[in-house]
Structures are given as structure tokens and as C-alpha cells.
Design a protein around this motif. Structure first.
Motif, PDB file in Angstrom:
ATOM      1  N   ILE A 162       0.812  -1.247   0.003  1.00 53.57           N
ATOM      2  CA  ILE A 162      -0.139   0.130  -0.026  1.00 53.57           C
ATOM      3  C   ILE A 162       0.978   1.185  -0.055  1.00 53.57           C
ATOM      4  O   ILE A 162       0.744   2.305  -0.814  1.00 53.57           O
ATOM      5  CB  ILE A 162      -1.071   0.048   1.095  1.00 53.57           C
ATOM      6  CG1 ILE A 162      -1.872  -1.020   1.179  1.00 53.57           C
ATOM      7  CG2 ILE A 162      -1.530   1.474   1.393  1.00 53.57           C
ATOM      8  CD1 ILE A 162      -2.692  -1.277   2.393  1.00 53.57           C
ATOM      9  N   ARG A 163       1.891   1.233   0.861  1.00 52.08           N
ATOM     10  CA  ARG A 163       2.745   2.426   0.848  1.00 52.08           C
ATOM     11  C   ARG A 163       3.662   2.591  -0.112  1.00 52.08           C
ATOM     12  O   ARG A 163       3.779   3.867  -0.861  1.00 52.08           O
ATOM     13  CB  ARG A 163       3.760   2.146   2.173  1.00 52.08           C
ATOM     14  CG  ARG A 163       4.725   3.350   2.367  1.00 52.08           C
ATOM     15  CD  ARG A 163       5.566   3.229   3.626  1.00 52.08           C
ATOM     16  NE  ARG A 163       6.521   4.313   3.761  1.00 52.08           N
ATOM     17  CZ  ARG A 163       7.285   4.237   4.831  1.00 52.08           C
ATOM     18  NH1 ARG A 163       7.542   3.218   5.800  1.00 52.08           N
ATOM     19  NH2 ARG A 163       8.111   5.383   4.788  1.00 52.08           N
ATOM     20  N   TYR A 164       4.327   1.776  -0.836  1.00 54.12           N
ATOM     21  CA  TYR A 164       4.867   1.795  -1.798  1.00 54.12           C
ATOM     22  C   TYR A 164       4.732   1.888  -3.301  1.00 54.12           C
ATOM     23  O   TYR A 164       4.956   2.121  -4.360  1.00 54.12           O
ATOM     24  CB  TYR A 164       6.310   0.796  -1.800  1.00 54.12           C
ATOM     25  CG  TYR A 164       7.045   1.425  -0.553  1.00 54.12           C
ATOM     26  CD1 TYR A 164       8.013   2.292  -0.443  1.00 54.12           C
ATOM     27  CD2 TYR A 164       7.289   0.304   0.576  1.00 54.12           C
ATOM     28  CE1 TYR A 164       8.536   2.558   0.808  1.00 54.12           C
ATOM     29  CE2 TYR A 164       8.000   0.488   1.678  1.00 54.12           C
ATOM     30  CZ  TYR A 164       8.577   1.883   1.801  1.00 54.12           C
ATOM     31  OH  TYR A 164       9.221   2.159   2.904  1.00 54.12           O
ATOM     32  N   GLU A 165       3.252   1.005  -3.263  1.00 52.31           N
ATOM     33  CA  GLU A 165       2.962   0.547  -4.615  1.00 52.31           C
ATOM     34  C   GLU A 165       1.419   1.148  -5.050  1.00 52.31           C
ATOM     35  O   GLU A 165       0.893   1.163  -6.172  1.00 52.31           O
ATOM     36  CB  GLU A 165       3.015  -0.827  -4.996  1.00 52.31           C
ATOM     37  CG  GLU A 165       4.330  -1.405  -5.010  1.00 52.31           C
ATOM     38  CD  GLU A 165       4.416  -2.996  -5.269  1.00 52.31           C
ATOM     39  OE1 GLU A 165       3.875  -3.465  -6.360  1.00 52.31           O
ATOM     40  OE2 GLU A 165       4.834  -3.562  -4.395  1.00 52.31           O
ATOM     41  N   GLY A 166       0.723   1.406  -3.877  1.00 53.60           N
ATOM     42  CA  GLY A 166      -0.641   1.849  -3.843  1.00 53.60           C
ATOM     43  C   GLY A 166      -1.456   0.816  -3.994  1.00 53.60           C
ATOM     44  O   GLY A 166      -0.981  -0.580  -4.157  1.00 53.60           O
ATOM     45  N   PHE A 167      -2.720   0.870  -3.995  1.00 52.42           N
ATOM     46  CA  PHE A 167      -3.725  -0.193  -4.354  1.00 52.42           C
ATOM     47  C   PHE A 167      -3.541  -1.126  -5.758  1.00 52.42           C
ATOM     48  O   PHE A 167      -3.980  -1.947  -6.036  1.00 52.42           O
ATOM     49  CB  PHE A 167      -5.326   0.342  -4.143  1.00 52.42           C
ATOM     50  CG  PHE A 167      -5.421   0.429  -2.635  1.00 52.42           C
ATOM     51  CD1 PHE A 167      -5.630  -0.579  -1.933  1.00 52.42           C
ATOM     52  CD2 PHE A 167      -5.509   1.705  -2.014  1.00 52.42           C
ATOM     53  CE1 PHE A 167      -5.909  -0.362  -0.306  1.00 52.42           C
ATOM     54  CE2 PHE A 167      -5.469   2.030  -0.870  1.00 52.42           C
ATOM     55  CZ  PHE A 167      -5.998   1.279  -0.004  1.00 52.42           C
ATOM     56  N   ASN A 168      -3.187  -0.326  -6.690  1.00 54.62           N
ATOM     57  CA  ASN A 168      -2.670  -0.982  -7.909  1.00 54.62           C
ATOM     58  C   ASN A 168      -2.053  -2.143  -7.765  1.00 54.62           C
ATOM     59  O   ASN A 168      -1.972  -3.161  -8.900  1.00 54.62           O
ATOM     60  CB  ASN A 168      -2.281   0.139  -8.995  1.00 54.62           C
ATOM     61  CG  ASN A 168      -2.919   1.158  -9.467  1.00 54.62           C
ATOM     62  OD1 ASN A 168      -4.607   0.949  -9.269  1.00 54.62           O
ATOM     63  ND2 ASN A 168      -2.863   2.225  -9.733  1.00 54.62           N
ATOM     64  N   GLY A 169      -1.155  -2.088  -6.934  1.00 50.27           N
ATOM     65  CA  GLY A 169      -0.150  -3.248  -6.738  1.00 50.27           C
ATOM     66  C   GLY A 169      -0.840  -4.540  -6.449  1.00 50.27           C
ATOM     67  O   GLY A 169      -0.096  -5.653  -6.793  1.00 50.27           O
ATOM     68  N   PHE A 170      -1.901  -4.403  -5.819  1.00 50.15           N
ATOM     69  CA  PHE A 170      -2.577  -5.717  -5.603  1.00 50.15           C
ATOM     70  C   PHE A 170      -3.248  -6.160  -6.637  1.00 50.15           C
ATOM     71  O   PHE A 170      -3.940  -7.188  -6.279  1.00 50.15           O
ATOM     72  CB  PHE A 170      -3.896  -5.452  -4.333  1.00 50.15           C
ATOM     73  CG  PHE A 170      -3.034  -5.032  -3.090  1.00 50.15           C
ATOM     74  CD1 PHE A 170      -2.888  -5.820  -1.956  1.00 50.15           C
ATOM     75  CD2 PHE A 170      -2.959  -3.906  -2.735  1.00 50.15           C
ATOM     76  CE1 PHE A 170      -2.335  -5.767  -1.101  1.00 50.15           C
ATOM     77  CE2 PHE A 170      -2.519  -3.292  -1.499  1.00 50.15           C
ATOM     78  CZ  PHE A 170      -2.059  -4.414  -0.465  1.00 50.15           C
ATOM     79  N   TYR A 171      -3.315  -5.546  -7.881  1.00 45.01           N
ATOM     80  CA  TYR A 171      -4.075  -6.057  -9.121  1.00 45.01           C
ATOM     81  C   TYR A 171      -3.055  -6.464 -10.182  1.00 45.01           C
ATOM     82  O   TYR A 171      -3.449  -6.424 -11.373  1.00 45.01           O
ATOM     83  CB  TYR A 171      -5.121  -5.313  -9.519  1.00 45.01           C
ATOM     84  CG  TYR A 171      -6.204  -5.199  -8.485  1.00 45.01           C
ATOM     85  CD1 TYR A 171      -7.264  -6.158  -8.520  1.00 45.01           C
ATOM     86  CD2 TYR A 171      -6.150  -4.147  -7.461  1.00 45.01           C
ATOM     87  CE1 TYR A 171      -8.455  -6.321  -7.779  1.00 45.01           C
ATOM     88  CE2 TYR A 171      -7.225  -4.498  -6.338  1.00 45.01           C
ATOM     89  CZ  TYR A 171      -8.341  -5.305  -6.669  1.00 45.01           C
ATOM     90  OH  TYR A 171      -9.437  -5.278  -5.842  1.00 45.01           O
ATOM     91  N   LYS A 172      -1.902  -6.425  -9.879  1.00 48.12           N
ATOM     92  CA  LYS A 172      -0.555  -6.721 -10.821  1.00 48.12           C
ATOM     93  C   LYS A 172      -0.950  -8.036 -11.763  1.00 48.12           C
ATOM     94  O   LYS A 172      -1.225  -8.946 -10.945  1.00 48.12           O
ATOM     95  CB  LYS A 172       0.734  -6.613 -10.392  1.00 48.12           C
ATOM     96  CG  LYS A 172       1.203  -5.329 -10.066  1.00 48.12           C
ATOM     97  CD  LYS A 172       2.818  -5.337  -9.717  1.00 48.12           C
ATOM     98  CE  LYS A 172       3.398  -3.910  -9.792  1.00 48.12           C
ATOM     99  NZ  LYS A 172       4.618  -4.025  -9.275  1.00 48.12           N
ATOM    100  N   GLY A 173      -0.959  -8.002 -12.964  1.00 47.97           N
ATOM    101  CA  GLY A 173      -1.303  -9.404 -13.726  1.00 47.97           C
ATOM    102  C   GLY A 173      -2.664  -9.844 -13.579  1.00 47.97           C
ATOM    103  O   GLY A 173      -2.936 -11.109 -14.008  1.00 47.97           O
ATOM    104  N   MET A 174      -3.683  -9.211 -13.091  1.00 48.37           N
ATOM    105  CA  MET A 174      -5.046  -9.671 -12.975  1.00 48.37           C
ATOM    106  C   MET A 174      -5.494  -9.971 -14.468  1.00 48.37           C
ATOM    107  O   MET A 174      -6.436 -11.060 -14.474  1.00 48.37           O
ATOM    108  CB  MET A 174      -5.740  -8.747 -12.649  1.00 48.37           C
ATOM    109  CG  MET A 174      -7.316  -9.572 -11.968  1.00 48.37           C
ATOM    110  SD  MET A 174      -8.194  -8.391 -10.956  1.00 48.37           S
ATOM    111  CE  MET A 174      -9.085  -7.405 -12.043  1.00 48.37           C
TER     112      MET A 174
END
Length: 342
Positions: free
Chosen positions: A288-300
Motif C-alpha cells: 500500500i505504501r510503496y505501490e498503492g492499491f494498484n499493486g494488488f492487481y498486478k497481472g490480473m
């Protein structure tokens, strides 16, 4: 042969076939999930482009890195899941019938009960098979030295006064290497890395099976009303229902899958604290701190294609195998009865 065993074996067979067909997509997706290099973000390569990059720089075999333990894991996971799912399902149906006798319910397993059955089956599956998937993730994310890069140089002495350099290829990274690497890092507990988000992720197959069985039940009911009692479902319809169910489950639970992959991949030992996770909560907070919420959807997008295709194939093959097994068993019993002397 019990119904639970038939479903377990059919699930294992369907899972293996689905895995063989979609494995390159799974490898690329795992790399997308665990990639934390800002340079890669700028390039924004698509799934096909990334597959081509892997083939170009590392060879075709890297798209199938970890295939052997993955097939073992798929067979084990699907077999364990379907076996326990059928056992828990039978118990839920028995309870539903008992409740109906006491004036509670209509004697069928409801949506909530289906969800609980799938969740319990998923928990048993995760606890038993997590070590296999940690090894698979480690092998999928292992990057082979580029073919264009210079191989390591080893010197040998042919003559006492002469040293001859010899090019040495790096040793292959196999299952035993991944197992040894994991054990050296954290002992036996290393094989249960990411087990917490994986346990939470049992909601994925729970949601998947809840959606699948709900849609299948409605389809059979409509078919029975239209065709006067006939409620057969074709393999193509099973394929589509499986795809729709998996799509819904994947969109909801994908962030947990990314966290699990990050924890199971090899942790970078550099001084950059962004690349090292101490546990599930630490991984979530740093992402969350370094990548934001977009980090949780990488490669979706890649995962949706891979998982939907794999689930659709699995459901279709499993149902056909179950039908075939039951037909053979019924035929065998009929033949045995006819062959008995009067």
C-alpha cells in the motif's frame, strides 16, 4: 467405488489437463505478481509480449519452470479438495434432510451451507498441499541467465605454465534446488510461507463453487420445466458455467493471491526494505505504501484468462470423467447381475 473417490479422481484428472494447457500463462502471471522493479512498470508489456521475452532470453523451458511439482500439486489439490468436498457435501445433505423432517427447510443444501462445505474443503486442501505450491512459486519466479549474456568463466590448468579459460553454463534450477533453498532460509516452516493469505483465499473456490452450483441448479430446473423432467446439461454448458463462476471468484480474491505470491517468492537481500516482507501484514502495508492499491492487481488480466480457462476445462473434464466412471460402474454391475446363474 464411493462417490467421494470418483469425484476426487475425476477432479485430479481434470486439474492436470487444465494445468498442462494453461501453465505458461500461470508462469507469466506469477512473475507479474512478484515484479517490483519500477523499470518493468514503465515498459507495461502485455501477457503475450512477456511470454515472448521469456522465450527469447531464457528459452521455452522457463515457461514450464516448476511444471513437475505443479502437476503433482494440481493432482493432489484437486483430489483432496473434491474428495473432502463430496464427504462434507454428503453430510450437509443428510443434515438438510433431517431438518426437513423437523419442519425446517426444504431438504436441499442452501447457498450458505454450500459456502461452508467449500470453505472446509479448501482449508484441508491448503494445509496439506501448501508446501508444493511454495516450491512451484519459487521455480516459476526463478530467472535464468539470459542466453545473450556471457556464461561464467572457469579456468583449468592443462599445462603447469598455461591456464586455459573454459566457459561454464550455470547449473539448472530444479525441484531439489528450490526445496533446499527454502529449507536453508527458514527450515521446515519455509514450506508454509503465505499460508495465512492462502487460507483466507479458500473463499475463492467457495465463491466459485457457490456460483457454479447455484447456476447449475437453476439451469437444470429450467431444463426440467421445458423438457418435462429431463435436466441433462451438456459439456459446453458446464464449460461456460465453470468460466463464469471462476471469473466472479477471481475478481473478488485476486489481491490475496498477489500477497501470497510475494511471500512465497525468494525475498531480495538488498538494503531496499520495499523488497523484503516479514509476514502477511508487513507485505500488505508495504504494498500500500510503496505501490498503492494498484499493486494488488498486478497481472490480473493474465490471471483472469488463465484461471477462467483452467476452471472451465477442469469442470468440463471432471463432469465427463464422473459420468464415464458412473456409467462403467453401472454397466459392470448390470453385467454381473446378468451373468449370475438363475
Amino acid at each position: 467405488m464411493s462417490d467421494a473417490l470418483i469425484n476426487g479422481l475425476a477432479g485430479a484428472g481434470g486439474g492436470i489437463i487444465a494445468q498442462l494447457i494453461t501453465y505458461p500463462l500461470q508462469t507469466v502471471n506469477t512473475r507479474q505478481q512478484t515484479d517490483r522493479d519500477p523499470k518493468h512498470e514503465k515498459r507495461k508489456l502485455g501477457t503475450i509480449a512477456q511470454m515472448c521475452q521469456v522465450v527469447k532470453h531464457e528459452g521455452w523451458e522457463r515457461l514450464y519452470g516448476g511444471l513437475t511439482p505443479s502437476l503433482v500439486g494440481t493432482a493432489a489439490s484437486q483430489g483432496v479438495y473434491y474428495y473432502f468436498y463430496q464427504i462434507f457435501r454428503d453430510k450437509a445433505e443428510s443434515l438438510a434432510i433431517e431438518h426437513k423432517k423437523h419442519g425446517i427447510g426444504d431438504g436441499t443444501v442452501g447457498v450458505f451451507s454450500s459456502l461452508v462445505v467449500a470453505a472446509l474443503s479448501g482449508c484441508v486442501n491448503v494445509l496439506l498441499t501448501n508446501p508444493i505450491w511454495v516450491v512451484v512459486t519459487r521455480m516459476q519466479t526463478h530467472t535464468k541467465i539470459s542466453k545473450k549474456s556471457q556464461p561464467s568463466i572457469h579456468t583449468v590448468s592443462v599445462d603447469p605454465d598455461e591456464i586455459v579459460p573454459v566457459a561454464m553454463e550455470p547449473p539448472p534450477y530444479g525441484t531439489s534446488n528450490a526445496i533446499q533453498e527454502l529449507y536453508d532460509e527458514a527450515g521446515i516452516w519455509a514450506f508454509w510461507k503465505g499460508v495465512l493469505p492462502t487460507l483466507i483465499m479458500v473463499s475463492n473456490p467457495s465463491i466459485q463453487f457457490m456460483l457454479y452450483e447455484t447456476m447449475l441448479k437453476k439451469l437444470k430446473k429450467q431444463r426440467a420445466l421445458r423438457k418435462k423432467g429431463e435436466n441433462g446439461v451438456t459439456a459446453v454448458e458446464i464449460f461456460l458455467l465453470g468460466a463464469l463462476a471462476k471469473l466472479g471468484a477471481t475478481v473478488v480474491t485476486y489481491p490475496l493471491l498477489v500477497v501470497k505470491s510475494r511471500l512465497q517468492a525468494k525475498q531480495k537481500t538488498t538494503g531496499d526494505k520495499r523488497h523484503h516482507y516479514k509476514g502477511t501484514s508487513d507485505a500488505i502495508l508495504k504494498m500500500i505504501r510503496y505501490e498503492g492499491f494498484n499493486g494488488f492487481y498486478k497481472g490480473m488480466s493474465t490471471k483472469i484468462v488463465q484461471s477462467v480457462l483452467a476452471a472451465a476445462i477442469l469442470f468440463m473434464v471432471k463432469e465427463e470423467l464422473v459420468k464415464g466412471a458412473r456409467h462403467l460402474l453401472t454397466k459392470g454391475r448390470t453385467t454381473a447381475v446378468k451373468s449370475r446363474p438363475p
